[in-house]
Design an enzyme around this catalytic site. Structure first.
Site, PDB file in Angstrom:
ATOM      1  N   TYR A   1      45.484  -9.551 -41.658  1.00 21.52           N
ATOM      2  CA  TYR A   1      44.283 -10.249 -41.874  1.00 21.52           C
ATOM      3  C   TYR A   1      44.032 -11.367 -41.136  1.00 21.52           C
ATOM      4  O   TYR A   1      42.840 -11.746 -40.604  1.00 21.52           O
ATOM      5  CB  TYR A   1      43.887 -10.735 -43.273  1.00 21.52           C
ATOM      6  CG  TYR A   1      44.212  -9.740 -44.327  1.00 21.52           C
ATOM      7  CD1 TYR A   1      44.025  -8.322 -44.012  1.00 21.52           C
ATOM      8  CD2 TYR A   1      44.028 -10.025 -45.721  1.00 21.52           C
ATOM      9  CE1 TYR A   1      44.175  -7.459 -45.049  1.00 21.52           C
ATOM     10  CE2 TYR A   1      43.927  -9.242 -46.671  1.00 21.52           C
ATOM     11  CZ  TYR A   1      44.128  -7.960 -46.655  1.00 21.52           C
ATOM     12  OH  TYR A   1      44.311  -6.898 -47.325  1.00 21.52           O
TER      13      TYR A   1
ATOM     14  N   HIS B   1      52.745  -3.702 -46.810  1.00 14.73           N
ATOM     15  CA  HIS B   1      51.272  -3.297 -46.632  1.00 14.73           C
ATOM     16  C   HIS B   1      51.093  -1.753 -46.678  1.00 14.73           C
ATOM     17  O   HIS B   1      50.119  -1.189 -47.344  1.00 14.73           O
ATOM     18  CB  HIS B   1      50.567  -3.849 -45.532  1.00 14.73           C
ATOM     19  CG  HIS B   1      49.215  -4.138 -45.576  1.00 14.73           C
ATOM     20  ND1 HIS B   1      48.629  -5.303 -44.839  1.00 14.73           N
ATOM     21  CD2 HIS B   1      48.183  -3.572 -46.270  1.00 14.73           C
ATOM     22  CE1 HIS B   1      47.290  -5.213 -44.871  1.00 14.73           C
ATOM     23  NE2 HIS B   1      47.018  -4.230 -46.016  1.00 14.73           N
TER      24      HIS B   1
END
Length: 329
Positions: free
Chosen positions: A101, A162
């Site tokens: 991000y 992730h």
């Protein structure tokens, strides 16, 4: 590969009774079955007793996690700090970032600017891929901790892998790096994201910490992922729900709109409430202050059994995913 002895598994690990293994409503039952911790009564109470301060205990840990989180995926750096500050002012105490991000530093900065004690805010990040060697992978993880909490004794509350996309060797390298950070008290809890049953079972061969304490997956009425949800419930793995608002793509769904009108709530509030009553930890995302605040206002009503059944009936399986459904093979 020869399997390692399983002495590193949770000493309390055992199969749940059969009645808890076949339903995604098994989260509270699992907690009641394993836990006698009266300090966490709120996690086992009827959903009407949930509040913005409600937490859920983390397996094999003295820590707990706020049951509502704030997601910051695609929150630009110049906006992210203000969005996080808005969320903290609205009462959120759980923020979810990731290396991918590119806003880990902004999340940490917002906490420092808020005046709220670091210990009162639960911060998550994730690593997408290994560094190529154990040392480089460890360093990538450590850099995230230092970005988020640069204090002398800085730490991250939760660090996730992730994606399982690094392959078996990469997943092992990533997990062992996270375990090292736990040993050094740089990370309090570790888990995974987008992992299926096979990925989690594979970890038994090398993990010192098993099961992973969290699995963060896409969850909403159109993509309920019941097989992995049932599995996580049976192992007491906390289930976090990303994309709980379906990126507003279902805002005009007739069933959702009808239920929302019945309770005088927005469709977003209904979807978040649905997740909470499923005992998932939803991570709604917005950079609009009014929506950030509204998404935390989900505790003054209950979805009844009819409402929940109607929303359950919207499930489209993997076809309902807008990002991805896990691979359970």
């Amino acid at each position: 590969m020869v399997a390692r002895p399983q002495s590193h598994l949770d000493p309390h690990h055992q199969p749940l009774p059969a009645q808890y293994q076949t339903t995604d409503k098994g989260r509270a039952a699992a907690e009641a079955y394993y836990s006698n911790d009266s300090s966490n009564n709120d996690t086992m109470s009827p959903s009407s007793k949930l509040s913005l301060s409600s937490t859920i205990p983390i397996i094999n840990s003295s820590f707990s996690m706020p049951r509502l989180g704030f997601g910051i995926y695609q929150s630009p750096r110049n906006v992210c700090v203000n969005s996080c500050l808005t969320a903290l002012r609205a009462g959120y105490r759980h923020i979810d970032s990731a290396q991918f991000y590119r806003n880990e530093s902004e999340m940490g900065e917002a906490v420092r600017l808020s005046g709220i004690q670091r210990s009162e805010v639960f911060l998550t990040t994730k690593i997408l891929s290994s560094g190529g060697t154990p040392e480089k992978t460890y360093q990538k993880c450590l850099e995230s901790v230092e970005k988020i909490d640069p204090s002398e004794n800085g730490y991250v509350d939760l660090f996730l892998i992730h994606s399982p996309s690094s392959g078996s060797a990469g997943r092992k390298e990533l997990w062992q790096a996270l375990e090292s950070l736990v040993e050094e008290k740089k990370v309090r809890s570790i888990g995974v994201s987008n992992f299926g049953i096979g990925h989690i079972e594979e970890m038994k061969r090398y993990a010192k910490i098993w099961p992973p304490q969290v699995n963060q997956i896409e969850l909403h009425p159109w993509n309920q992922q019941r097989e992995i949800v049932n599995y996580c419930n049976s192992q007491k793995i906390i289930i976090q729900a990303y994309c709980p608002l379906v990126r507003n793509m279902k805002a005009y769904d007739e069933t959702l709109v009808s239920i929302s009108r019945k309770h005088g709530k927005t469709t977003g509030q209904t979807l978040i409430r649905y997740c909470l009553q499923k005992a998932w930890v939803p991570l709604p995302k917005s950079d609009t202050p009014s929506r950030i605040e509204a998404n935390a206002d989900v505790y003054g009503f209950d979805l009844d059994q009819e409402d929940m059944s109607k929303l359950d009936g919207l499930d489209q399986g993997a076809q309902g995913a807008i990002v991805q459904a896990v691979d359970n093979s």
